[in-house]
Structures are given as C-alpha cells and as structure tokens.
Design a protein around this motif. Structure first.
Motif, PDB file in Angstrom:
ATOM      1  N   PHE A 196     -39.308  36.596   8.034  1.00  0.00           N
ATOM      2  CA  PHE A 196     -38.402  36.176   8.842  1.00  0.00           C
ATOM      3  C   PHE A 196     -37.129  34.790   8.100  1.00  0.00           C
ATOM      4  O   PHE A 196     -37.110  33.889   8.609  1.00  0.00           O
ATOM      5  N   SER A 216     -36.049  39.836   7.087  1.00  0.00           N
ATOM      6  CA  SER A 216     -34.962  39.933   8.325  1.00  0.00           C
ATOM      7  C   SER A 216     -34.219  38.292   8.031  1.00  0.00           C
ATOM      8  O   SER A 216     -34.932  37.145   8.377  1.00  0.00           O
ATOM      9  N   PRO A 219     -33.517  37.027  12.804  1.00  0.00           N
ATOM     10  CA  PRO A 219     -35.173  38.145  13.646  1.00  0.00           C
ATOM     11  C   PRO A 219     -33.856  38.045  14.858  1.00  0.00           C
ATOM     12  O   PRO A 219     -33.408  37.187  15.495  1.00  0.00           O
ATOM     13  N   PHE A 236     -37.232  46.114  17.220  1.00  0.00           N
ATOM     14  CA  PHE A 236     -38.279  44.811  16.467  1.00  0.00           C
ATOM     15  C   PHE A 236     -39.970  44.760  16.724  1.00  0.00           C
ATOM     16  O   PHE A 236     -41.150  44.016  15.746  1.00  0.00           O
ATOM     17  N   THR A 240     -42.271  44.948  13.154  1.00  0.00           N
ATOM     18  CA  THR A 240     -42.859  43.465  13.353  1.00  0.00           C
ATOM     19  C   THR A 240     -44.547  44.135  13.445  1.00  0.00           C
ATOM     20  O   THR A 240     -45.727  43.005  13.115  1.00  0.00           O
ATOM     21  N   GLN A 287     -38.420  29.786  11.403  1.00  0.00           N
ATOM     22  CA  GLN A 287     -38.996  30.997  10.518  1.00  0.00           C
ATOM     23  C   GLN A 287     -39.578  31.390   9.508  1.00  0.00           C
ATOM     24  O   GLN A 287     -39.691  32.669   8.790  1.00  0.00           O
TER      25      GLN A 287
END
Length: 609
Positions: A196, A216, A219, A236, A240, A287
């Motif tokens: 992320f 990504s 996110p 997601f 994930t 992130q």
C-alpha cells in the motif's frame, strides 16, 4: 575530489537503535529502504506544492532492480535527493532522522505522509549486504554524490556524474543471503511490506509501458466510505487476505480527530464453530506496513478479525511496553472497539435477519470479546442473542420473563425487595440431549443452545456479571417442576429393586411422577458439581465419575408394573431402564454399549417366543 571519514556514532543516538532496530526478520530491510524512498518522494512533492521545486510531469515511483549476475539489489527513487553535506548528516551520523530535520526547516509543511519513524532504516541494508553504495543527486543545482561503505567504521564519498534527481541504493548481497537475488523472492517482500505504499513500486522495470506496479497506491481504506461499494470491499478483502470466502460484513474506520486513523475490519466466516481461528490485522503507518497483530494497539479479541489499520499517530519508535501504557494508544484501541460494537448494534437494530444469519460465525468472537474486554461487553450485552431449541434467536431480555422480586425482612424489621435470579436452561448437545429436549418441548418449556467450547466460560461470565438476574442450568441437571405431575414420592420397594440391579455407589435414586408417560427414567447431575468436574478436567486434575441421580418416572406403565413381576425380571428391567436413561445422558462406553446390546437381544428373543 574523493575524501574519506569516520562514521559518527554518539551515545545519545544509540538508545533508539537498541530499542527499535533489533530486527527479528532480515527481510524487513526492504521495507526500510523502500520507505526511505517514499519519504524522499514525499518531501520533493511537498516542495513542489510549496512552489520551491518543479516536477516536469514525471511519474513518482520506486524501482527495484535485481541483478543476479552482479549480485546486487538496487532500490531507486526520484525523490528529493541529497547533497554531499546531507549525505554526511543523514547517512554517516547514525540514528539522525532526515524527516525531523526537514520538518523543522519547512514549518509550512504539516508533515502529512512523511514517515519519519525510519531515520535509521538505511543501515538495515547491511543485514544482507557486504557493501552498500549510494548514488544521489539533490533537486538543488549541486553535483551528484557517490557514497560507499562496507558497514564498518569507514566510508568514502566523492562527486559523480548523474543527471537525474533522486537516490539509488545499491546493495552488494552477501553469499549467505543470495535468496534476495531471486526476483520472485523480492516481489514477495514487496507485496508483503510495500503493498500500500503511496507511490508505485516496480521490480525490474523495463520502461516498455507494460510494467505493472506491485502495489496499490490508493488502497480502499484510504477512501471515504461513501465512495466504496460492497463489491469494492469484497475485492479488497480477497486481494489482501487471499480468503475467497466472502466476509459477513465490515467496519470502515475513518477519522482525523482527535487522532488519525483509517482502516477496514472484516468479520470473516468461521470455518469451524468449535475453534477461535486467529485472524490477521495488519498495522500500517502512512501506508507502510509495520506488523501483524500488535496487541498493544489492537484489542486481543479483535485479532479474531481480518483487517487493515493505518495510524500515523502511533509512536512506533518506542518499546511495546511503552505502547501498552501510552494514553494515545489506549484511546485508539478504545475507539476501534467502540466502532466494532456500534456496527454490531446497528445490524441488530436495523437488519436483524442478517445479524441472526451471521450469528453462528459471530458468536465466538462476541463472547470472547465480552470476556476479554469489559467495555465491549457493556456496549453490546443487549444485542447478544441465543438460539433456542425451536431454532429461534432471542436476546436475554427477550428470553427472560419480567424480572421478579421476593421480599425479605432486614434486621431492623423493614421489608426489602431482592431480585430472584431466573433459571435459563441450556443444551450443550442437541443429539445427545434429545430426550430432555422433548420433555421440555412437550410441556412448553424452552432452552437455549450452547454447544461451542467457549460457552461454559461465557455462561459463568454472565452469571458473574448479573448474579441477581440469571443462572444457567443444563437441561439434564434437574427435573423442572413443570415436568412433574405432583410431588416427589418415596418408594422403598422400587428403590430396593433398582439398587440391586445397578451396581453403582455414585448413583442415587428419586421417584417422580412425570407428565410424560413415555419416559421410564432420566439421569441428572447437579449443575455446579458438573462444572467443577469439567474445570478439573480442563486443568488436568482428576476426572472421577460424577455423582448422578436416576429419576424414575412413576407415571411410566413399565415402571408401574415393575413390582408385579418376579425378582429376576425386576432386576433385568430395572437395569435396562437405567441403560436407556444412560444412553440419553451420555455416549455409552464400550462395556456399557455391549451390555445394552446383549440386553436388547434378550428382549427381542423373549418377544418372538
């Protein structure tokens, strides 16, 4: 001109190193190096927004290059870059944070997105390298710099020819760490630690326009909940956690005051209702992945969920013992708990059907949470539901009649009212206790199903929390008054018949007239003696046989005629009645089953004569 110097290590800067950077996993080095690159790009982007630097439209990104032949692993960013003086400051002075210096200089910048916790991260490269080079060019109009050190106390630094702004970290990987020269291994680490990151991360970038970043940059948890669809949340979750079972529902955390917190917590479907399967709550800082399941930040019971939490306000550069006592961390933990409780309450009130349909998956999580976190219990106790023997879900307030009270006289003669706890019967095994359930149903009585391993602990917990309101009794612990047809009776003749037929000194006898005439006898065990025995087994103590009571039903025609037959048959029938009762009470042992089968065969033989 090339010059040499000594790496400066001051004692005041050593403590943060000792506290924070004793890594348990070597592969964390990649997170540190990439995070430094993210910092460098974030700083440059901030300067662009302030009008102090110019971006020519290039993509901000981090490129990782694996060169197996040269035995190098390179991480390159196009961020702010460094001058020779900055390299001296930020690299050769260990534990000096470039982020803090940057913020001090640019007070107009509020620091959003600057990680700052990773000032020492560069030196993690030496966990896998025998030698590290830095090639960097500042956004200022200054010469590029080449720095190199083998990780000992010396380094070299000199000017070099580089046109593009940014920093390149070249790690010469040691022979013992050659796994980090495998492209797939590096990609695995990027997905784990950098999935992320706010800027694209490429591995072995080919500049042909076909390269896809491995992360990504936006996110789902960073977005406003109103901009996210159910399909977004499900995708997601799958991407994930690699769980292809749809989650039941989720909680989207999104707040900026009094602390910053973003994230999504998912309630997964439980694979086995007899287990509390540990989930995975990933903790991020701006992130950047920090760790899974940091219990000092995330309440222990919430670790049964899957989720992502990003909180820049967590002081990650201190010990876990400090985190545990940090007031800000405690506030964050309580807020997360409150949001989960609010979600459960909202579902109960607004979508009862969905709540009930998911209860079997939720039950263990909720009960465990109540036991571990009193605040959570106080918030959601009224929405805990129980499945009854008819298959209906009821809350405790729906299950219990209106609270009753009894009067008693105090020492000074005043009459006071005290509440009398209601008895709630429960079933721990629907199949094994089927006969008891039928007795209850036939008389319009109810019981709840408590067949999960956590239920004994949870029922005791509820009794402790509401001692004047409720007590739980297993359905085979006693014969309720509503099941009886009159008072108990003494029958010395029948007592003697059963005692002579059943050689068990831990078995006592009672004779009752039950409303159901089809049941010859039932076995009961005192609730609290059974709980005490089960607790002893749990802790490895003696598991001797419990004292049981055989309640013989005087209303049963077979029992009524027992006195009229000869003694040999009396003994056989009394023993058979006991075996029937025993089979409804528990799973028969091999010896008990063998006897029951032989007695059944004898009955059949006599029947067909």
């Amino acid at each position: 001109m090339k010059r040499e110097g000594n790496i400066k290590i001051s004692s005041e800067n050593m403590m943060p190193i000792i506290k924070k950077w004793l890594y348990s996993d070597k592969d964390i080095f990649l997170r540190e190096i990439v995070a430094n690159g993210v910092d460098a790009i974030t700083k440059f982007n901030k300067l662009v927004s302030l009008g102090e630097a110019t971006n020519n439209g290039e993509e901000y990104c981090i490129k990782i290059t694996v060169d197996k032949k040269a035995k190098t692993l390179t991480v390159e960013d196009n961020g702010i870059g460094m001058t020779a003086d900055e390299v001296e400051n930020y690299i050769t002075r260990i534990a000096f944070s470039g982020a803090s210096d940057f913020l001090e200089k640019y007070e107009k910048a509020d620091g959003d997105g600057i990680i700052g916790h990773f000032g020492l991260g560069f030196y993690s490269a030496y966990m896998i390298s025998e030698n590290v080079e830095i090639i960097t060019k500042s956004y200022r109009d200054t010469p590029a710099v080449h720095w190199e050190s083998d990780g000992n106390s010396t380094y070299s630094i000199e000017e070099c020819e580089v046109k593009e702004r940014g920093t390149k970290i070249i790690m010469h990987v040691t022979a013992s760490e050659k796994e980090f020269l495998e492209e797939n291994r590096v990609k695995e680490l990027v997905r784990k630690y950098c999935s992320f990151m706010p800027f694209n991360v490429y591995v072995n970038y080919k500049s042909d326009g076909k390269d896809e970043p491995l992360n990504s940059t936006t996110p789902l948890y960073t977005k406003n909940p109103k901009d996210c669809t159910d399909e977004d949340y499900k995708k997601f979750y799958t991407d994930t956690f690699m769980d292809f079972n749809e989650p039941m529902f989720w909680v989207h955390l999104n707040m900026d005051y009094p602390f910053k917190l973003k994230g999504i917590l998912y309630f997964p479907k439980v694979k086995n209702k007899l287990e509390l399967e540990r989930g995975k709550v990933k903790l991020y800082c701006n992130q950047v992945f920090i760790a899974d399941n940091i219990k000092e930040v995330i309440p222990e019971f919430l670790m049964l969920l899957n989720g992502v939490i990003d909180c820049p306000d967590i002081p990650l550069n201190v010990s876990r013992s400090f985190l545990q006592n940090d007031k800000q961390v405690q506030k964050i933990s309580k807020h997360i708990t409150k949001k989960v409780a609010d979600k459960l309450i909202s579902l109960f009130k607004n979508d009862r059907e969905k709540y009930e349909n998911g209860w079997e998956d939720l039950a263990n999580f909720v009960k465990f949470g109540c036991i571990k976190d009193n605040d959570f219990y106080e918030k959601i106790r009224d929405v805990i539901i129980y499945k009854d023997v008819t298959g209906k879900y009821l809350s405790l307030s729906e299950l219990l009649p209106e609270e009753k009270s009894t009067e008693h006289e105090s020492k000074n003669g005043e009459k006071k009212e005290e509440s009398k706890p209601e008895t709630v019967y429960y079933v721990s095994d629907e199949e094994q206790q089927a006969q008891y359930i039928k007795l209850f149903k036939d008389q319009g009585l109810n019981a709840i199903l408590c067949d999960n391993f956590i239920d004994p602990h949870f029922l005791s917990f509820l009794e402790y929390k509401t001692p004047d309101k409720i007590k739980f009794v297993r359905i085979d612990a006693d014969v309720d008054g509503a099941l009886k047809d009159g008072e108990s009776a003494e029958d010395s003749v029948l007592a003697e018949i059963f005692k002579s037929a059943i050689a068990n000194d831990k078995l006592s006898f009672k004779f009752e007239k039950l409303k159901n005439t089809e049941v010859s006898a039932v076995i009961v065990v005192d609730e609290y003696m059974r709980r005490y025995s089960e607790m002893g087994k749990y802790y490895g103590m003696s598991d001797g046989e419990l004292n049981k009571t055989l309640i013989v039903n005087l209303a049963c025609p077979v029992v009524a005629k027992l006195k009229e037959i000869d003694k040999e048959k009396q003994k056989f029938v009394a023993g058979y009645i006991y075996s029937l009762a025993l089979s409804s009470f528990k799973k028969l042992s091999p010896d008990e089953l063998d006897k029951f089968q032989k007695d059944s065969l004898t009955l059949l033989e006599n029947f067909i004569k």
